[in-house]
Scaffold this active site. Sequence first.
Site, mmCIF file in Angstrom:
data_model
loop_
_atom_site.group_PDB
_atom_site.id
_atom_site.type_symbol
_atom_site.label_atom_id
_atom_site.label_comp_id
_atom_site.label_asym_id
_atom_site.label_seq_id
_atom_site.Cartn_x
_atom_site.Cartn_y
_atom_site.Cartn_z
ATOM 1 N N ARG A 216 0.663 -1.236 -0.019
ATOM 2 C CA ARG A 216 0.051 -0.140 -0.021
ATOM 3 C C ARG A 216 1.147 1.350 0.063
ATOM 4 O O ARG A 216 1.588 1.552 0.918
ATOM 5 C CB ARG A 216 -1.012 0.101 1.326
ATOM 6 C CG ARG A 216 -1.874 -1.235 1.291
ATOM 7 C CD ARG A 216 -2.897 -1.053 0.525
ATOM 8 N NE ARG A 216 -3.701 -2.446 0.491
ATOM 9 C CZ ARG A 216 -4.741 -2.492 1.173
ATOM 10 N NH1 ARG A 216 -5.452 -1.867 1.903
ATOM 11 N NH2 ARG A 216 -5.531 -3.822 1.075
ATOM 12 N N GLU A 363 -8.806 -1.851 13.728
ATOM 13 C CA GLU A 363 -9.279 -2.860 12.704
ATOM 14 C C GLU A 363 -8.385 -3.718 12.224
ATOM 15 O O GLU A 363 -7.311 -3.470 11.847
ATOM 16 C CB GLU A 363 -9.899 -1.931 11.334
ATOM 17 C CG GLU A 363 -10.233 -2.803 10.070
ATOM 18 C CD GLU A 363 -9.869 -2.112 8.864
ATOM 19 O OE1 GLU A 363 -10.243 -1.039 8.480
ATOM 20 O OE2 GLU A 363 -9.644 -2.704 7.870
ATOM 21 N N ARG A 414 -1.025 -6.148 12.439
ATOM 22 C CA ARG A 414 -2.331 -5.534 13.223
ATOM 23 C C ARG A 414 -2.547 -6.518 14.305
ATOM 24 O O ARG A 414 -2.765 -5.953 15.384
ATOM 25 C CB ARG A 414 -3.500 -4.989 12.372
ATOM 26 C CG ARG A 414 -3.167 -4.031 11.360
ATOM 27 C CD ARG A 414 -3.841 -2.743 11.756
ATOM 28 N NE ARG A 414 -3.662 -1.780 10.809
ATOM 29 C CZ ARG A 414 -4.526 -1.188 9.884
ATOM 30 N NH1 ARG A 414 -5.756 -1.571 10.139
ATOM 31 N NH2 ARG A 414 -4.276 -0.235 9.262
HETATM 32 O O1 4AD Z 1 -9.215 -3.084 4.599
HETATM 33 P P1 4AD Z 1 -8.433 -3.883 3.667
HETATM 34 O O2 4AD Z 1 -7.871 -2.770 2.511
HETATM 35 O O3 4AD Z 1 -9.286 -4.877 2.609
HETATM 36 C C1 4AD Z 1 -8.749 -5.434 1.733
HETATM 37 O O4 4AD Z 1 -7.529 -5.662 1.393
HETATM 38 C C2 4AD Z 1 -9.760 -6.553 1.126
HETATM 39 N N1 4AD Z 1 -9.313 -6.798 -0.296
HETATM 40 C C3 4AD Z 1 -10.101 -7.722 2.163
HETATM 41 C C4 4AD Z 1 -11.100 -8.442 1.676
HETATM 42 O O5 4AD Z 1 -11.171 -9.797 1.541
HETATM 43 N N2 4AD Z 1 -12.070 -7.907 1.761
HETATM 44 O O6 4AD Z 1 -7.339 -4.659 4.037
HETATM 45 C C5 4AD Z 1 -7.557 -5.722 4.916
HETATM 46 C C6 4AD Z 1 -6.678 -5.568 6.291
HETATM 47 C C7 4AD Z 1 -7.015 -4.504 7.314
HETATM 48 O O7 4AD Z 1 -8.301 -5.004 8.245
HETATM 49 C C8 4AD Z 1 -5.787 -4.384 7.952
HETATM 50 O O8 4AD Z 1 -5.765 -5.179 9.000
HETATM 51 C C9 4AD Z 1 -4.799 -4.756 6.916
HETATM 52 O O9 4AD Z 1 -5.313 -5.562 5.930
HETATM 53 N N3 4AD Z 1 -4.087 -3.724 6.465
HETATM 54 C C10 4AD Z 1 -2.960 -2.886 6.700
HETATM 55 N N4 4AD Z 1 -2.099 -3.435 7.815
HETATM 56 C C11 4AD Z 1 -1.025 -2.646 7.964
HETATM 57 N N5 4AD Z 1 -0.762 -1.526 7.002
HETATM 58 C C12 4AD Z 1 -1.643 -1.138 6.019
HETATM 59 N N6 4AD Z 1 -1.421 -0.099 5.357
HETATM 60 C C13 4AD Z 1 -2.734 -1.631 5.755
HETATM 61 N N7 4AD Z 1 -3.805 -1.868 5.162
HETATM 62 C C14 4AD Z 1 -4.755 -2.619 5.325
#
Ligand code: 4AD
Length: 440
Positions: A216, A363, A414
Site C-alpha cells: 500500500r 481494525e 495488526r
Molecule cells: O481493509 P483492507 O484494505 O481490505 C482488503 O484488502 C480486502 N481485499 C479484504 C477483503 O477480503 N475484503 O485490508 C484488510 C486488512 C485490514 O483490516 C488491516 O488489518 C490490514 O489489512 N491492512 C494493513 N495493515 C498494515 N498496514 C496497512 N497499510 C494496511 N492496510 C490494510
Amino acid sequence: MLSLKDRIYTNSAIKAPPGSKVVVAGWVHRLRVVGKICFVILRDREGLIQVVIKRDKSPQMFDEASQLKQEDVIAVKGEIVPSKASIGGVDLVAEELVVLSKTIAPLPIFPDDWEKTSLAKRLDWRFLDLRSPRNLLIFRVQDKLENAMRHFYRENGFIEIHTSKLVAEATEGGAEVFPVIYFDKTAFLAQSPQLYKQMMVIAGFERVFESGPAYRAEKHHTPRHLTEYQSIDIEMGFIEGPEDVMDMVERATLRALSEVASSYSKLVKELLDVDITLPKEVIKIKLTDACRLIEGTPTPCPSNYDISTEHEKAIGEAVANEYGTDLFFITDYPWIARPFYTMKSDDNPEFTRSFDLIYKGVEIVSGSQREHRYSKLVEQMMEKGLRPEKFSFYLEMFKYGAPPHGGAGLGLERLTMTTLGLKNIREAKLLPRDPERLTP
Ligand code: 4AD
C-alpha cells in the site's frame, strides 16, 4: 572435544540432571569477573544460562573468558551444578570454551536497552534489536498466530494458494499503488490478492486462503500503517451471506489467540507485561448502531458513515463499556467506503454486505460478500469510476458460472500488535517499510 552437534538449548540445559555434561552455544549476554571466577550469562534463542569459568580449573580458559565482550559468540561444554541463586537454579561449570565469533566494534545499540533506544535506531540495527528476548518473542507470537490460522483454514477445507504480486490494476479503491517498471509496461505491486482469490473460488477451488505480502503506497505516517504488510486472506464460495465469512474469521481469530495464550501467556506477561485474555464473546453491531454509541462525543461519526481510525477507536471503547468485549464486528458499511466488488445491501443500496473485525479499537480484518452478478458488477465498477475494459480478465469470470461468494483479509501485523499491546505496528514487522524506510 566440544562438538556443536551435541549442542542443546539453554532451556533444556537448565533442566538437565545435576552432574550431566552438556554443550550450549550462544551470545555473551553479561560478563562479570569476581576474583578467580568469571561468570558469563550465555543467551540463545530459548533463554539464558550462567556459565562459570574457574581460573583454578584452567588459567588459559579463564583468561580467554575474561576478555569476552557482550555479544561475542561462544560454545561451552561443562557440567550442570545446582546453584540456588542462578537462572533456573543451576550453573554450567565450564570444561571447554570455544570463541566462535568476536564483536569487532563497539555495539551501536544494546539489545536489552530497547526501551531507552528510539524505535528508528532500533530498526536501523534490527538484527541487534531482535536479540532482545522481548523482541524475539513478538515474532514467535506472530509465527504462532499465522500458523494457527493456517491450520484452522486447512482443517475447514480451505486450499492454500499463492497469487501473483505483480498486477496490472489497483483493486482496493482509496489505497494507493506502487508502480513497477515491467519491461515496456507499468505494473503495480498487489494491494491485495482480492481478484485472484475470487478467481480461484470461481475456478472451482471453492475455499481458498493465502498468507502473503500486500503493498500500500500510503504516504501517511501512522502507528498502524505499513507500506508492506502480511495479509491473511480467505475467500469462500456458496455462502448465504457475509455472516458465513464472519463466522469463519471469528473462529480462526479465536483459535489463533487461544494458541498464543496456551503457549506464550506466561512469557508475554513476563516480557511484555500483557495479559492475553480471550474475549468472552464476539458481538456483531451495525455501523449505524455503533455510531449511535459515540454520538455526542468529540469524535462522532460523519453523516455519510465513512469512518476513520479515530472513530474505530472511540467505537472500540464504547463497545467495551456497553458489551464488555474488545473483539467485535462492525457490519453494513456504506457503499462509498467499500471497493467496487462489495455486494450492496438488498434493502438499502447505500449500504453493503460488509464487515470489519475490530480488536482493542483497531481494525484487523475487512471482508464482505462479493457481487457475483455480471451486470451489477459492471454497474458498480462504473459507479466507482473504474473502466470495465481494464478489468476484462476479472469480469469474464462472472459470465461463466460464478457462485455466490465472500471473503476477508486480515493484517497479520495488526493482529500481532493488538494481541501484544504494541504501540507501533513497526514493532510487529521484522523489516518494516514506510514512506521513509527501505532499509535494512
Ligand atoms: O481493509 P483492507 O484494505 O481490505 C482488503 O484488502 C480486502 N481485499 C479484504 C477483503 O477480503 N475484503 O485490508 C484488510 C486488512 C485490514 O483490516 C488491516 O488489518 C490490514 O489489512 N491492512 C494493513 N495493515 C498494515 N498496514 C496497512 N497499510 C494496511 N492496510 C490494510
